[in-house]
Design a protein around this motif. Structure first.
Motif, PDB file in Angstrom:
ATOM      1  N   VAL A   1      60.403  98.196 160.974  1.00 45.47           N
ATOM      2  CA  VAL A   1      59.581  98.171 159.755  1.00 45.47           C
ATOM      3  C   VAL A   1      59.366  96.732 159.298  1.00 45.47           C
ATOM      4  O   VAL A   1      58.246  96.326 158.964  1.00 45.47           O
ATOM      5  CB  VAL A   1      60.226  99.015 158.636  1.00 45.47           C
ATOM      6  N   VAL A   2      60.442  95.943 159.302  1.00 46.87           N
ATOM      7  CA  VAL A   2      60.325  94.543 158.883  1.00 46.87           C
ATOM      8  C   VAL A   2      59.393  93.785 159.825  1.00 46.87           C
ATOM      9  O   VAL A   2      58.557  92.985 159.381  1.00 46.87           O
ATOM     10  CB  VAL A   2      61.725  93.870 158.818  1.00 46.87           C
TER      11      VAL A   2
ATOM     12  N   THR B   1      42.997  97.478 158.227  1.00 44.98           N
ATOM     13  CA  THR B   1      43.294  98.889 157.978  1.00 44.98           C
ATOM     14  C   THR B   1      44.179  99.462 159.082  1.00 44.98           C
ATOM     15  O   THR B   1      45.135 100.187 158.803  1.00 44.98           O
ATOM     16  CB  THR B   1      41.983  99.696 157.884  1.00 44.98           C
ATOM     17  N   SER B   2      43.894  99.105 160.318  1.00 46.99           N
ATOM     18  CA  SER B   2      44.740  99.594 161.417  1.00 46.99           C
ATOM     19  C   SER B   2      46.118  98.948 161.374  1.00 46.99           C
ATOM     20  O   SER B   2      47.114  99.590 161.696  1.00 46.99           O
ATOM     21  CB  SER B   2      44.073  99.361 162.772  1.00 46.99           C
ATOM     22  N   ARG B   3      46.182  97.681 160.952  1.00 52.65           N
ATOM     23  CA  ARG B   3      47.481  97.012 160.817  1.00 52.65           C
ATOM     24  C   ARG B   3      48.305  97.697 159.725  1.00 52.65           C
ATOM     25  O   ARG B   3      49.487  97.927 159.878  1.00 52.65           O
ATOM     26  CB  ARG B   3      47.272  95.523 160.500  1.00 52.65           C
ATOM     27  N   PHE B   4      47.652  98.042 158.605  1.00 54.65           N
ATOM     28  CA  PHE B   4      48.342  98.757 157.529  1.00 54.65           C
ATOM     29  C   PHE B   4      48.834 100.122 158.029  1.00 54.65           C
ATOM     30  O   PHE B   4      49.929 100.562 157.694  1.00 54.65           O
ATOM     31  CB  PHE B   4      47.429  98.943 156.319  1.00 54.65           C
ATOM     32  N   ALA B   5      48.015 100.777 158.841  1.00 53.19           N
ATOM     33  CA  ALA B   5      48.391 102.096 159.372  1.00 53.19           C
ATOM     34  C   ALA B   5      49.604 101.993 160.294  1.00 53.19           C
ATOM     35  O   ALA B   5      50.476 102.871 160.278  1.00 53.19           O
ATOM     36  CB  ALA B   5      47.211 102.717 160.111  1.00 53.19           C
ATOM     37  N   VAL B   6      49.682 100.932 161.090  1.00 56.96           N
ATOM     38  CA  VAL B   6      50.833 100.747 161.987  1.00 56.96           C
ATOM     39  C   VAL B   6      52.112 100.556 161.164  1.00 56.96           C
ATOM     40  O   VAL B   6      53.167 101.122 161.481  1.00 56.96           O
ATOM     41  CB  VAL B   6      50.598  99.555 162.943  1.00 56.96           C
ATOM     42  N   THR B   7      52.009  99.772 160.086  1.00 59.68           N
ATOM     43  CA  THR B   7      53.173  99.580 159.213  1.00 59.68           C
ATOM     44  C   THR B   7      53.558 100.899 158.553  1.00 59.68           C
ATOM     45  O   THR B   7      54.750 101.222 158.456  1.00 59.68           O
ATOM     46  CB  THR B   7      52.862  98.518 158.139  1.00 59.68           C
TER      47      THR B   7
ATOM     48  N   GLN C   1      53.104 103.872 159.737  1.00 60.66           N
ATOM     49  CA  GLN C   1      53.741 104.713 160.751  1.00 60.66           C
ATOM     50  C   GLN C   1      55.194 104.318 160.959  1.00 60.66           C
ATOM     51  O   GLN C   1      56.061 105.178 161.132  1.00 60.66           O
ATOM     52  CB  GLN C   1      52.985 104.621 162.072  1.00 60.66           C
ATOM     53  N   ALA C   2      55.466 103.013 160.945  1.00 61.76           N
ATOM     54  CA  ALA C   2      56.859 102.553 161.077  1.00 61.76           C
ATOM     55  C   ALA C   2      57.689 103.039 159.886  1.00 61.76           C
ATOM     56  O   ALA C   2      58.850 103.420 160.052  1.00 61.76           O
ATOM     57  CB  ALA C   2      56.917 101.033 161.190  1.00 61.76           C
ATOM     58  N   LEU C   3      57.087 103.050 158.702  1.00 57.15           N
ATOM     59  CA  LEU C   3      57.794 103.567 157.524  1.00 57.15           C
ATOM     60  C   LEU C   3      58.042 105.069 157.656  1.00 57.15           C
ATOM     61  O   LEU C   3      59.099 105.567 157.258  1.00 57.15           O
ATOM     62  CB  LEU C   3      56.984 103.292 156.251  1.00 57.15           C
TER      63      LEU C   3
ATOM     64  N   ASP D   1      63.366 105.963 147.592  1.00 56.18           N
ATOM     65  CA  ASP D   1      62.804 106.714 148.708  1.00 56.18           C
ATOM     66  C   ASP D   1      61.584 105.982 149.255  1.00 56.18           C
ATOM     67  O   ASP D   1      61.058 105.065 148.639  1.00 56.18           O
ATOM     68  CB  ASP D   1      62.442 108.139 148.296  1.00 56.18           C
ATOM     69  N   SER D   2      61.153 106.407 150.427  1.00 55.17           N
ATOM     70  CA  SER D   2      60.048 105.715 151.094  1.00 55.17           C
ATOM     71  C   SER D   2      58.706 105.984 150.409  1.00 55.17           C
ATOM     72  O   SER D   2      57.797 105.170 150.502  1.00 55.17           O
ATOM     73  CB  SER D   2      59.976 106.120 152.562  1.00 55.17           C
ATOM     74  N   VAL D   3      58.598 107.104 149.708  1.00 57.86           N
ATOM     75  CA  VAL D   3      57.331 107.424 149.030  1.00 57.86           C
ATOM     76  C   VAL D   3      57.067 106.399 147.922  1.00 57.86           C
ATOM     77  O   VAL D   3      55.953 105.869 147.791  1.00 57.86           O
ATOM     78  CB  VAL D   3      57.379 108.864 148.464  1.00 57.86           C
TER      79      VAL D   3
END
Length: 194
Positions: free
Chosen positions: A89-90, A116-122, A124-126, A149-151
């Motif tokens: 995640v980091v 937007t795709s970079r944000f989506a990858v992060t 997904q890691a979360l 929590d992650s939310v």
């Protein structure tokens, strides 16, 4: 053989037999008596089970030790898994930060990848995090943000992303406006704006 020799043999044999019979609390048990037969029977029933009980205890203690060891190994494995997931995640957040910095540095003209795709990858890691540790972040104003929590973390991350991009574009627009109004002569302002 003489009578004296027979008599000495009988005495020595009876002495050996006397020494062979054990004393129990200072009393010589007589197996012919009913009380001693019961004790002897109880002794013969209990004695064979002592090694069996010892083996059962030894096995139980070994099993207990093995279970404690496996629990500690499982805890360490879980900690390593969480640390690995948090590391991923980091890493994704660092890549996201560098991508945003590059985008801002080039005034939005060049993309290494789509934000937007970079944000989506992060994101997904979360989402792949199996457990979420309590995260406490101190802000510049001295406030402490607690993410249980992650939310909650994700909501604040999305707000942060939006705020950064909006602030950067507002700053760029202010710089452009200042340039237009300060550096361009007044009579040309209307033609530049149009």
């Amino acid at each position: 053989m003489s009578d004296a020799e027979d008599l000495s043999e009988e005495v020595s044999v009876s002495g050996v037999e006397e020494s062979r019979t054990a004393k129990w609390c200072g009393i010589r048990p007589d197996p012919a008596e009913k009380k001693w037969r019961k004790c002897y029977l109880l002794q013969m029933l209990v004695l064979p089970f002592i090694p069996i009980v010892a083996v059962i205890l030894q096995t139980a203690l070994s099993l207990r030790h093995i279970l404690h060891y496996r629990i500690s190994v499982a805890e360490v494995e879980m900690q390593v898994t969480i640390a690995t997931e948090l590391g991923k995640v980091v890493t994704q957040m660092q890549l996201e930060r560098s991508e945003v910095a590059f985008y801002i540095f080039t005034n939005g003209h060049f993309f290494r990848s789509n934000l937007t795709s970079r944000f989506a990858v992060t994101d997904q890691a979360l989402d792949r995090l199996s457990t979420w540790p309590m995260v406490v972040v101190s802000t510049a104003s001295g406030h402490r943000l607690v993410f249980n929590d992650s939310v909650t973390f994700r909501r604040n991350l999305d707000l942060f992303r939006y705020t950064i991009i909006i602030k950067v574009f507002c700053i760029i627009l202010n710089i452009i406006q200042n340039f237009i109004y300060d550096d361009v002569p007044e009579e040309d302002n209307m033609t530049v704006i149009e």
